[in-house]
Design a protein around this motif. Structure first.
Motif, PDB file in Angstrom:
ATOM      1  N   ASP A 102     -13.872  14.331  12.382  1.00  0.00           N
ATOM      2  CA  ASP A 102     -14.778  15.095  13.243  1.00  0.00           C
ATOM      3  C   ASP A 102     -15.087  16.473  12.652  1.00  0.00           C
ATOM      4  OD1 ASP A 102     -16.381  15.352  15.463  1.00  0.00           O
ATOM      5  OD2 ASP A 102     -14.791  16.192  16.725  1.00  0.00           O
ATOM      6  N   VAL A 103     -15.523  16.469  11.390  1.00  0.00           N
ATOM      7  CA  VAL A 103     -15.864  17.722  10.706  1.00  0.00           C
ATOM      8  C   VAL A 103     -17.356  17.987  10.877  1.00  0.00           C
ATOM      9  CG1 VAL A 103     -13.976  17.607   9.046  1.00  0.00           C
ATOM     10  CG2 VAL A 103     -16.129  16.443   8.533  1.00  0.00           C
ATOM     11  N   LEU A 104     -17.776  19.226  10.594  1.00  0.00           N
ATOM     12  CA  LEU A 104     -19.137  19.647  10.915  1.00  0.00           C
ATOM     13  C   LEU A 104     -20.193  18.799  10.223  1.00  0.00           C
ATOM     14  CD1 LEU A 104     -21.044  21.586  12.337  1.00  0.00           C
ATOM     15  CD2 LEU A 104     -20.737  23.201  10.429  1.00  0.00           C
ATOM     16  N   HIS A 105     -20.006  18.480   8.936  1.00  0.00           N
ATOM     17  CA  HIS A 105     -21.053  17.724   8.235  1.00  0.00           C
ATOM     18  C   HIS A 105     -21.205  16.318   8.799  1.00  0.00           C
ATOM     19  CE1 HIS A 105     -17.405  18.449   5.916  1.00  0.00           C
ATOM     20  NE2 HIS A 105     -17.488  17.284   5.337  1.00  0.00           N
ATOM     21  N   ASN A 106     -20.079  15.686   9.253  1.00  0.00           N
ATOM     22  CA  ASN A 106     -20.204  14.381   9.898  1.00  0.00           C
ATOM     23  C   ASN A 106     -20.868  14.502  11.267  1.00  0.00           C
ATOM     24  OD1 ASN A 106     -19.042  12.945   7.784  1.00  0.00           O
ATOM     25  ND2 ASN A 106     -16.964  13.145   8.603  1.00  0.00           N
ATOM     26  N   ARG A 107     -20.593  15.585  11.969  1.00  0.00           N
ATOM     27  CA  ARG A 107     -21.223  15.811  13.275  1.00  0.00           C
ATOM     28  C   ARG A 107     -22.744  15.941  13.143  1.00  0.00           C
ATOM     29  NH1 ARG A 107     -17.606  20.287  16.604  1.00  0.00           N
ATOM     30  NH2 ARG A 107     -15.716  19.028  16.862  1.00  0.00           N
ATOM     31  N   GLN A 148     -29.344  27.542  11.764  1.00  0.00           N
ATOM     32  CA  GLN A 148     -28.228  28.264  11.156  1.00  0.00           C
ATOM     33  C   GLN A 148     -27.029  27.360  10.878  1.00  0.00           C
ATOM     34  OE1 GLN A 148     -29.837  29.414  14.010  1.00  0.00           O
ATOM     35  NE2 GLN A 148     -31.136  30.734  12.728  1.00  0.00           N
ATOM     36  N   ILE A 149     -26.876  26.294  11.644  1.00  0.00           N
ATOM     37  CA  ILE A 149     -25.657  25.483  11.527  1.00  0.00           C
ATOM     38  C   ILE A 149     -25.560  24.809  10.161  1.00  0.00           C
ATOM     39  CG2 ILE A 149     -26.437  23.217  12.373  1.00  0.00           C
ATOM     40  CD1 ILE A 149     -23.923  23.285  14.186  1.00  0.00           C
ATOM     41  N   PHE A 150     -26.705  24.547   9.520  1.00  0.00           N
ATOM     42  CA  PHE A 150     -26.679  23.922   8.196  1.00  0.00           C
ATOM     43  C   PHE A 150     -26.088  24.867   7.147  1.00  0.00           C
ATOM     44  CE2 PHE A 150     -29.923  21.629  10.531  1.00  0.00           C
ATOM     45  CZ  PHE A 150     -29.655  20.314  10.211  1.00  0.00           C
ATOM     46  N   ARG A 151     -26.200  26.174   7.390  1.00  0.00           N
ATOM     47  CA  ARG A 151     -25.627  27.159   6.453  1.00  0.00           C
ATOM     48  C   ARG A 151     -24.114  27.246   6.580  1.00  0.00           C
ATOM     49  NH1 ARG A 151     -30.536  27.011   6.474  1.00  0.00           N
ATOM     50  NH2 ARG A 151     -29.952  25.305   5.109  1.00  0.00           N
ATOM     51  N   ARG A 152     -23.560  26.759   7.682  1.00  0.00           N
ATOM     52  CA  ARG A 152     -22.126  26.875   7.923  1.00  0.00           C
ATOM     53  C   ARG A 152     -21.314  25.795   7.223  1.00  0.00           C
ATOM     54  NH1 ARG A 152     -21.688  26.587  14.139  1.00  0.00           N
ATOM     55  NH2 ARG A 152     -19.574  25.988  13.514  1.00  0.00           N
ATOM     56  N   VAL A 153     -21.967  24.739   6.769  1.00  0.00           N
ATOM     57  CA  VAL A 153     -21.245  23.628   6.136  1.00  0.00           C
ATOM     58  C   VAL A 153     -20.732  24.064   4.768  1.00  0.00           C
ATOM     59  CG1 VAL A 153     -21.422  21.277   5.260  1.00  0.00           C
ATOM     60  CG2 VAL A 153     -22.624  21.912   7.356  1.00  0.00           C
ATOM     61  N   GLN A 154     -19.462  23.812   4.527  1.00  0.00           N
ATOM     62  CA  GLN A 154     -18.852  24.136   3.237  1.00  0.00           C
ATOM     63  C   GLN A 154     -18.465  22.831   2.540  1.00  0.00           C
ATOM     64  OE1 GLN A 154     -15.603  26.850   4.005  1.00  0.00           O
ATOM     65  NE2 GLN A 154     -16.974  28.583   4.312  1.00  0.00           N
ATOM     66  N   LEU A 155     -19.059  22.631   1.373  1.00  0.00           N
ATOM     67  CA  LEU A 155     -18.807  21.414   0.604  1.00  0.00           C
ATOM     68  C   LEU A 155     -18.208  21.771  -0.744  1.00  0.00           C
ATOM     69  CD1 LEU A 155     -22.168  19.551   1.387  1.00  0.00           C
ATOM     70  CD2 LEU A 155     -19.970  19.207   2.508  1.00  0.00           C
ATOM     71  N   HIS A 156     -17.643  20.775  -1.406  1.00  0.00           N
ATOM     72  CA  HIS A 156     -17.108  20.966  -2.753  1.00  0.00           C
ATOM     73  C   HIS A 156     -17.581  19.817  -3.635  1.00  0.00           C
ATOM     74  CE1 HIS A 156     -14.185  17.938  -1.471  1.00  0.00           C
ATOM     75  NE2 HIS A 156     -13.943  18.696  -0.408  1.00  0.00           N
ATOM     76  N   ARG A 157     -17.140  19.800  -4.868  1.00  0.00           N
ATOM     77  CA  ARG A 157     -17.658  18.829  -5.835  1.00  0.00           C
ATOM     78  C   ARG A 157     -17.417  17.391  -5.405  1.00  0.00           C
ATOM     79  NH1 ARG A 157     -15.392  19.214 -11.843  1.00  0.00           N
ATOM     80  NH2 ARG A 157     -13.564  18.378 -10.764  1.00  0.00           N
ATOM     81  N   ASN A 158     -16.276  17.121  -4.768  1.00  0.00           N
ATOM     82  CA  ASN A 158     -15.931  15.742  -4.420  1.00  0.00           C
ATOM     83  C   ASN A 158     -16.735  15.195  -3.255  1.00  0.00           C
ATOM     84  OD1 ASN A 158     -14.041  15.646  -6.469  1.00  0.00           O
ATOM     85  ND2 ASN A 158     -12.340  16.277  -5.145  1.00  0.00           N
ATOM     86  N   ASN A 159     -17.343  16.065  -2.451  1.00  0.00           N
ATOM     87  CA  ASN A 159     -18.156  15.549  -1.348  1.00  0.00           C
ATOM     88  C   ASN A 159     -19.588  16.087  -1.418  1.00  0.00           C
ATOM     89  OD1 ASN A 159     -17.860  18.181  -0.528  1.00  0.00           O
ATOM     90  ND2 ASN A 159     -16.745  17.733   1.354  1.00  0.00           N
TER      91      ASN A 159
END
Length: 345
Positions: A102-107, A148-159
């Protein structure tokens, strides 16, 4: 409108290049799409993209939870436990971290699916596929979507594949409108927005040349006006001079200006001519680039997207080679790529 003559699959590749997500975009096959509606394209991309994520493993992270429980987990929040008189009940308030989908990017993905499902115009097969995909996200909650919520997502190389799908979600968010009278959801076709299409075309061309050739360094250059004034206030009103695209090599420099215009030519007293404003602008770029960047083999290209016809002109202005070129966005994508490379060959 010219933009509505562009095949839907070509619009998809324009977006993939503009977002600099070509590898991710090529992971999803859209060649079998029968619909000509953008909403159906995005539904197909989301469905196949999320299935790709599921095969690799949906992303999850540690989230903070708290609950009253007889089984001690994590740490006990004593102030709240005492305040609620939970000790005699042997149910202290425990706070703990737990792996969750239930993380933000899946939401955002799930919420976007739910919003697309409200579209009455959506193809029935696409709707069924979205419903099925949504069931795989049953452990994921929804979220109130804002720009604004799209700016809050934090991703890394693996995802990082998520970034491509979130770009699609953001475009859907900007395009879905709810009729306040009927409550029905409709899709606002961004292809009708010439400002957005102009930006899309420019970003596509810039990233195409960054990816598909290695002869030139590709950039956008900020140039300075040769302005003198006794008043400092004047300068705040002077617009920025920035090129769309510069291609730079030791032997050759190109200023390429993208023009997403309805017509290439204008009519004056029955005579067709190139639009003077476009020529003046490119000439100004070339003059300032020569003076400020010390480029010695400088040329200019005006590039227009068209469908079903071609324009190729070459001439010189004050010694600067000029090209007026078109790219037919209605043709096979591989031919579009070949034509773009030929323009700078």
């Amino acid at each position: 409108r010219m933009s509505h003559s562009i095949p839907i699959q070509n619009i998809y590749f324009l977006l993939c290049y503009a977002w600099n997500k070509l590898d991710e975009g090529e992971t999803i096959d859209v060649s079998g799409l029968d619909s000509i509606e953008l909403a159906d394209l995005f539904a197909l991309v989301l469905t196949n993209g999320i299935r790709h994520l599921l095969r690799r493993g949906l992303d999850r992270d540690y989230l903070a939870f708290s609950e009253e429980t007889p089984r001690i987990r994590g740490r006990i929040n004593f102030p709240v436990t005492i305040k609620r008189n939970l000790l005699p009940l042997r149910r202290p308030l425990c706070e703990f971290d737990e792996l969750s989908y239930d993380v933000l990017h899946n939401r955002i993905l799930k919420t976007t699916i739910n919003r697309l499902l409200r579209l009455e115009s959506l193809d029935r097969q696409n709707k069924e596929s979205l419903w099925e995909t949504s069931r795989w996200l049953r452990e994921v909650s929804t979220v109130h979507l804002t720009s604004q919520i799209f700016r809050r997502v934090q991703l890394h190389r693996n995802n990082s594949f998520y970034r491509f799908l979130l770009n699609v979600c953001e475009l859907i968010h900007e395009s879905l409108l709810v009729d306040e009278t009927t409550g029905k959801t409709r899709f606002r076709d961004f292809l009708r927005d010439e400002g957005k299409m102009r930006t899309l075309f420019e970003e596509f061309v810039r990233n195409f040349y960054r990816i598909r050739q290695n002869e030139f360094t590709v950039s956008s250059r900020k140039l300075k006006w040769n302005i003198e004034s006794d008043s400092r206030d004047v300068f705040q009103y002077i617009p920025e001079m920035r090129t769309d695209i510069c291609l730079e090599a030791a032997h050759r420099q190109i200023v390429l200006d993208c023009k997403f215009a309805k017509e290439i030519f204008t009519s004056y007293f029955g005579k067709e001519s190139l639009k003077p404003g476009h020529l003046y602008q490119l000439y100004t770029y070339l003059k300032h680039a020569k003076d400020q960047l010390n480029w010695t083999s400088l040329e200019g290209i005006l590039l227009y997207p068209v469908t079903r016809y071609s324009v190729q002109m070459k001439f010189k202005v004050d010694g600067f080679p000029f090209q007026i070129r078109t790219i037919d966005l209605n043709q096979n994508w591989k031919q579009i790529e070949r034509d773009l490379l030929q323009i700078i060959a």
